[in-house]
Motif scaffolding. Sequence first.
Motif, PDB file in Angstrom:
ATOM      1  N   ARG A 129     -10.372   0.418  17.995  1.00 56.76           N
ATOM      2  CA  ARG A 129      -9.954   1.820  18.031  1.00 56.76           C
ATOM      3  C   ARG A 129      -8.537   1.970  18.576  1.00 56.76           C
ATOM      4  N   VAL A 130      -8.266   1.361  19.698  1.00 60.47           N
ATOM      5  CA  VAL A 130      -6.928   1.441  20.299  1.00 60.47           C
ATOM      6  C   VAL A 130      -5.922   0.662  19.459  1.00 60.47           C
ATOM      7  N   ALA A 131      -6.288  -0.541  19.060  1.00 53.65           N
ATOM      8  CA  ALA A 131      -5.379  -1.370  18.264  1.00 53.65           C
ATOM      9  C   ALA A 131      -5.058  -0.702  16.927  1.00 53.65           C
ATOM     10  N   GLY A 132      -6.067  -0.113  16.297  1.00 55.06           N
ATOM     11  CA  GLY A 132      -5.845   0.572  15.029  1.00 55.06           C
ATOM     12  C   GLY A 132      -4.953   1.789  15.182  1.00 55.06           C
ATOM     13  N   SER A 133      -5.186   2.546  16.245  1.00 61.78           N
ATOM     14  CA  SER A 133      -4.341   3.728  16.498  1.00 61.78           C
ATOM     15  C   SER A 133      -2.899   3.315  16.768  1.00 61.78           C
ATOM     16  N   ALA A 134      -2.726   2.314  17.602  1.00 60.78           N
ATOM     17  CA  ALA A 134      -1.378   1.862  17.955  1.00 60.78           C
ATOM     18  C   ALA A 134      -0.642   1.326  16.727  1.00 60.78           C
ATOM     19  N   SER A 135      -1.334   0.557  15.890  1.00 61.25           N
ATOM     20  CA  SER A 135      -0.663  -0.003  14.709  1.00 61.25           C
ATOM     21  C   SER A 135      -0.339   1.091  13.682  1.00 61.25           C
ATOM     22  N   MET A 136      -1.186   2.106  13.583  1.00 57.81           N
ATOM     23  CA  MET A 136      -0.892   3.213  12.678  1.00 57.81           C
ATOM     24  C   MET A 136       0.345   3.968  13.155  1.00 57.81           C
ATOM     25  N   LEU A 137       0.399   4.228  14.458  1.00 57.25           N
ATOM     26  CA  LEU A 137       1.566   4.919  15.010  1.00 57.25           C
ATOM     27  C   LEU A 137       2.837   4.088  14.832  1.00 57.25           C
ATOM     28  N   ALA A 138       2.719   2.767  14.940  1.00 59.41           N
ATOM     29  CA  ALA A 138       3.876   1.892  14.721  1.00 59.41           C
ATOM     30  C   ALA A 138       4.373   2.015  13.273  1.00 59.41           C
ATOM     31  N   CYS A 139       3.451   2.103  12.327  1.00 62.23           N
ATOM     32  CA  CYS A 139       3.847   2.279  10.921  1.00 62.23           C
ATOM     33  C   CYS A 139       4.559   3.612  10.720  1.00 62.23           C
ATOM     34  N   ILE A 140       4.041   4.670  11.334  1.00 64.06           N
ATOM     35  CA  ILE A 140       4.664   5.987  11.218  1.00 64.06           C
ATOM     36  C   ILE A 140       6.069   5.971  11.827  1.00 64.06           C
ATOM     37  N   VAL A 141       6.207   5.345  12.979  1.00 61.78           N
ATOM     38  CA  VAL A 141       7.521   5.254  13.630  1.00 61.78           C
ATOM     39  C   VAL A 141       8.499   4.459  12.770  1.00 61.78           C
ATOM     40  N   ALA A 142       8.044   3.344  12.204  1.00 65.39           N
ATOM     41  CA  ALA A 142       8.925   2.525  11.353  1.00 65.39           C
ATOM     42  C   ALA A 142       9.402   3.313  10.133  1.00 65.39           C
ATOM     43  N   LEU A 143       8.491   4.010   9.492  1.00 62.71           N
ATOM     44  CA  LEU A 143       8.864   4.802   8.311  1.00 62.71           C
ATOM     45  C   LEU A 143       9.791   5.953   8.688  1.00 62.71           C
ATOM     46  N   SER A 144       9.420   6.687   9.734  1.00 59.49           N
ATOM     47  CA  SER A 144      10.245   7.817  10.177  1.00 59.49           C
ATOM     48  C   SER A 144      11.627   7.354  10.623  1.00 59.49           C
ATOM     49  N   GLY A 145      11.651   6.279  11.390  1.00 61.84           N
ATOM     50  CA  GLY A 145      12.916   5.751  11.886  1.00 61.84           C
ATOM     51  C   GLY A 145      13.842   5.331  10.768  1.00 61.84           C
ATOM     52  N   SER A 146      13.291   4.652   9.769  1.00 59.78           N
ATOM     53  CA  SER A 146      14.139   4.206   8.650  1.00 59.78           C
ATOM     54  C   SER A 146      14.706   5.393   7.888  1.00 59.78           C
ATOM     55  N   LEU A 147      13.909   6.423   7.719  1.00 60.62           N
ATOM     56  CA  LEU A 147      14.390   7.617   7.015  1.00 60.62           C
ATOM     57  C   LEU A 147      15.440   8.368   7.826  1.00 60.62           C
ATOM     58  N   LEU A 148      15.230   8.450   9.134  1.00 55.65           N
ATOM     59  CA  LEU A 148      16.226   9.105   9.993  1.00 55.65           C
ATOM     60  C   LEU A 148      17.549   8.355   9.980  1.00 55.65           C
ATOM     61  N   ILE A 149      17.485   7.049  10.140  1.00 59.89           N
ATOM     62  CA  ILE A 149      18.708   6.236  10.155  1.00 59.89           C
ATOM     63  C   ILE A 149      19.470   6.389   8.836  1.00 59.89           C
ATOM     64  N   GLN A 150      18.746   6.367   7.742  1.00 62.84           N
ATOM     65  CA  GLN A 150      19.385   6.447   6.446  1.00 62.84           C
ATOM     66  C   GLN A 150      19.970   7.839   6.156  1.00 62.84           C
ATOM     67  N   ASN A 151      19.334   8.876   6.671  1.00 59.57           N
ATOM     68  CA  ASN A 151      19.674  10.223   6.228  1.00 59.57           C
ATOM     69  C   ASN A 151      20.283  11.154   7.271  1.00 59.57           C
ATOM     70  N   ILE A 152      20.347  10.757   8.503  1.00 51.35           N
ATOM     71  CA  ILE A 152      20.806  11.672   9.563  1.00 51.35           C
ATOM     72  C   ILE A 152      22.242  12.171   9.337  1.00 51.35           C
ATOM     73  N   ASN A 153      23.119  11.331   8.831  1.00 49.94           N
ATOM     74  CA  ASN A 153      24.507  11.745   8.601  1.00 49.94           C
ATOM     75  C   ASN A 153      24.615  12.802   7.490  1.00 49.94           C
ATOM     76  N   ASN A 154      23.695  12.764   6.554  1.00 50.30           N
ATOM     77  CA  ASN A 154      23.716  13.743   5.457  1.00 50.30           C
ATOM     78  C   ASN A 154      23.094  15.073   5.864  1.00 50.30           C
ATOM     79  N   PHE A 155      22.438  15.087   7.001  1.00 48.59           N
ATOM     80  CA  PHE A 155      21.774  16.306   7.467  1.00 48.59           C
ATOM     81  C   PHE A 155      22.787  17.337   7.953  1.00 48.59           C
ATOM     82  N   PHE A 156      23.866  16.857   8.543  1.00 48.39           N
ATOM     83  CA  PHE A 156      24.855  17.775   9.136  1.00 48.39           C
ATOM     84  C   PHE A 156      26.016  18.028   8.197  1.00 48.39           C
TER      85      PHE A 156
END
Length: 156
Positions: A129-156
């Motif tokens: 339960r804990v390991a699954g939750s933590a790994s899911m959150l890690a996937c969300i962070v990796a995806l979100s982070g990659s999108l932010l890094i790629q697109n943050i300059n185009n936001f402003f």
Amino acid sequence: MSFIPITAVTTSVLSLYYVTLTARVVVKRIGLQVSIGDASKEVFIEYAKDPSKDVKTLYKKYEALRASIRAHGNFGEYVPLTMILFGLAEHSGSLPKIALQIISGGVLFSRILHIEFGLHGKNHVGPGRVAGSASMLACIVALSGSLLIQNINNFF
């Protein structure tokens, strides 16, 4: 040919697992004759009919149903957002193909770990339960982070 094939395959596999989770809830509801809710009402009714019954025993009777409802609900809470991020990351190219394939496996693995070795484990709090939750959150962070890094300059 799909323009986001990794997302298509991942979403398809996860959707089939979701159907399995849905079927588990339905089978438990039919077996316990609980059409809606988590059976709290049924526990109350049974206890009201016979107050000599042990409430913990009555509550335990419906424990597997509640765990299945929670597993189904948790899946429905996390997977859609994750797959939106996944599709955006694949379409935008914010992550290389191999990273997406690894995250795809991570998402599926995290859901199975959380549900099969967590919520459906002993006392519904297995180590998965804990390991699954933590790994899911890690996937969300990796995806979100990659999108932010790629697109943050185009936001402003």
